[in-house]
Structure formats: structure tokens, C-alpha cells
Motif scaffolding. Structure first.
Motif, mmCIF file in Angstrom:
data_model
loop_
_atom_site.group_PDB
_atom_site.id
_atom_site.type_symbol
_atom_site.label_atom_id
_atom_site.label_comp_id
_atom_site.label_asym_id
_atom_site.label_seq_id
_atom_site.Cartn_x
_atom_site.Cartn_y
_atom_site.Cartn_z
ATOM 1 N N ASN A 51 0.820 -1.213 0.000
ATOM 2 C CA ASN A 51 0.000 0.000 0.000
ATOM 3 C C ASN A 51 0.854 1.264 0.000
ATOM 4 N N ASP A 52 0.452 2.217 -0.824
ATOM 5 C CA ASP A 52 1.104 3.534 -0.886
ATOM 6 C C ASP A 52 2.566 3.462 -1.311
ATOM 7 N N CYS A 53 2.944 2.427 -2.032
ATOM 8 C CA CYS A 53 4.339 2.320 -2.472
ATOM 9 C C CYS A 53 4.452 1.233 -3.523
ATOM 10 N N LYS A 110 9.361 3.584 0.095
ATOM 11 C CA LYS A 110 8.842 3.314 1.438
ATOM 12 C C LYS A 110 9.289 1.949 1.955
ATOM 13 N N ASP A 170 4.350 12.712 -3.934
ATOM 14 C CA ASP A 170 2.895 12.558 -3.872
ATOM 15 C C ASP A 170 2.408 11.549 -4.902
ATOM 16 N N HIS A 171 1.238 10.997 -4.630
ATOM 17 C CA HIS A 171 0.511 10.171 -5.603
ATOM 18 C C HIS A 171 1.364 9.025 -6.157
ATOM 19 N N SER A 197 -0.369 2.318 -5.223
ATOM 20 C CA SER A 197 -0.082 1.056 -4.551
ATOM 21 C C SER A 197 0.273 -0.005 -5.583
ATOM 22 N N ASP A 210 9.107 5.649 -5.062
ATOM 23 C CA ASP A 210 7.946 6.225 -4.391
ATOM 24 C C ASP A 210 8.402 7.131 -3.272
ATOM 25 N N ARG A 214 7.729 7.980 3.968
ATOM 26 C CA ARG A 214 6.636 7.227 4.580
ATOM 27 C C ARG A 214 7.120 5.965 5.299
#
Length: 255
Positions: A159-161, A169, A191-192, A195, A221, A225
Motif C-alpha cells: 500500500n502507498d508504495c 517506502k 505525492d501520488h 499502490s 515512491d 513514509r
């Protein structure tokens, strides 16, 4: 009696005596740029730690020898950034082939190559295929994230990476858990980033675009984070998955 030993600490007699019935695990990494915040030895530090921890865990069931980590990989795509020592595709294949071949000639019949760098992924698999055609050996080759994929997704590591991504991340979290003294702050933000598809890191086709690494400044990414807590959780899950894979492969070896 099972054991976990470093190959470089054995005598020739100890190695030869145990070789035929012992799984030798060989970690391979890279020395390459990992953004402005991570050390160039990230992949090597990570795969050596994972291999040693997983082999120790697996040794409760099987005998394992750990070969010295190969710190250099196929990393020409990172040369423009500096801090990179790379072998060409052809040279890397030959080095891995010949070093693994040496283990076979010295008596080992079960070999597991564990990879920590994306640029090596297909090459170590080709080596495994070709060696098994030419010698009476059972040999496996895999990147640690493919073995631990389901466990990592269950922990939301995708998630998010990008998973595993490069210097983002995920890898930043891992290095914050392993070597926080080597992290440079402030870590970059992006940003943005999106996933990773939880079904796997392999796309239906491979696409390469000239200059793509320069376009993203060498990291995939948002490194800021990452946390050491996430890194520890992901490392623990990966160690468990790798240990299970070692035991499974050892039990399936046919020679």
C-alpha cells in the motif's frame, strides 16, 4: 544432526564431508545508488541479513551452509547516478554460473540462490535452469520478495508504495530497521505514488523505457513514509517465508 554454518568458516574437510546432504544457500545483492537517503549497499545488507536469519531458523529442521554474499549485481541502469559498481548482463551470468558450478564440483547437490536486487532476478533463474541441465543438482533461485509476497501483502507492504520498489517506502523501512545509522535525512517525499497490485509484481509483459530511472530521480515512491516499525514487521515476515522455502526445497531435492 542439523546445523547452520558459514561456508567461509569451514575447513575443506568439514565442507566436503557435509556437502552432499547439506543445503547451501547463497545470498546475492548489489552495490548501487539508492536515492539521496539510503546507502549503496542496501540490497547487500538486506539479503545477507535475511539469508542468515532464515537459514538459522530453517536449521531446526535441515542442515544449511551459507555461502559468502556476492555484493555486486547487474546494475547498469543505476550508473548515471554514481555510487554504483555493476557487472554487465553477460558477465554477471557467467560469474554466478561459475561460482555456483564451483560449489557443485566441490560436492554440493542442493543449492538455493537468494537474490536481493531486481536487476539480478531473471539472471539467477537462468543460471539455475542451465546448471540443472548440465549437472546432477537441485538448484533454486528466487528474489526474497517473491517468496514472501503473500506474507508482505497481508501486512499491507504493497500500500502507498511499490513493492519492493527501489529506495522507496519499503526499502527505506527495511533499512531503518537494519541500519538506522546509515539513513540520511530529510528523506525525499513524493505525492501520488499509488499502490502495488497485490496479485504480484510481474506484469503481463516487461516494458523498459530509456531514461526512465533519471525521470524518477532513482527512487520509485515516497521514502519519507517508511518507519522502522514497518521494517521490522516486514523483515520478520520475510524471514519466516524464506525459512519455509528452504525447508520445502530441501525436502523436494531429487539428488
Amino acid at each position: 544432526m542439523t546445523e547452520c554454518r558459514l561456508l567461509e568458516e569451514l575447513t575443506r574437510t568439514e565442507s566436503r564431508t557435509a556437502a552432499e546432504k547439506t543445503l547451501v544457500v547463497w545470498p546475492v545483492g548489489a552495490i548501487e545508488q539508492h536515492g539521496p537517503h539510503l546507502p549503496v549497499g542496501t540490497d547487500t545488507f538486506t539479503i545477507e541479513f535475511l539469508t542468515r536469519q532464515a537459514a538459522e531458523k530453517a536449521s531446526s529442521e535441515i542442515s544449511v551452509h551459507i555461502a559468502p554474499t556476492l555484493p555486486f549485481g547487474s546494475s547498469h541502469h543505476h550508473l548515471p547516478f554514481g555510487g554504483t559498481m555493476s557487472l554487465t548482463t553477460q558477465t554477471y551470468y557467467r560469474i554466478v554460473y561459475e561460482l555456483a558450478e564451483s560449489l557443485i564440483v566441490c560436492g554440493y547437490r542442493k543449492i538455493f540462490v537468494l537474490n536481493g536486487h531486481g536487476g539480478n532476478h531473471e539472471l539467477v533463474q537462468l543460471v539455475a535452469r542451465d546448471l540443472a541441465l548440465n549437472y546432477p543438482v537441485s538448484i533454486a533461485a528466487a528474489s526474497y520478495w517473491t517468496i514472501a509476497w503473500d506474507a508482505l501483502v497481508e501486512l499491507n507492504a504493497h500500500n502507498d508504495c511499490r513493492l519492493p520498489g527501489h529506495a522507496g517506502k519499503f526499502e527505506t523501512s527495511v533499512m531503518m530497521a537494519l541500519r538506522p545509522d546509515l539513513i540520511h535525512e530529510p528523506r525525499p517525499h513524493r505525492d501520488h505514488t499509488g499502490s502495488t497490485d497485490p496479485r504480484g509484481s510481474v506484469r503481463p509483459y516487461r516494458a523498459e523505457h530509456h531514461g526512465s530511472w533519471q525521470a524518477i530521480d532513482g527512487f520509485t515512491d515516497s521514502p519519507d513514509r517508511g518507519t522502522s516499525e514497518l521494517g521490522r514487521r516486514w523483515l520478520d515476515a520475510t524471514v519466516d517465508a524464506l525459512a519455509k522455502a528452504m525447508v520445502e526445497f530441501d525436502s523436494q531435492a531429487t539428488v
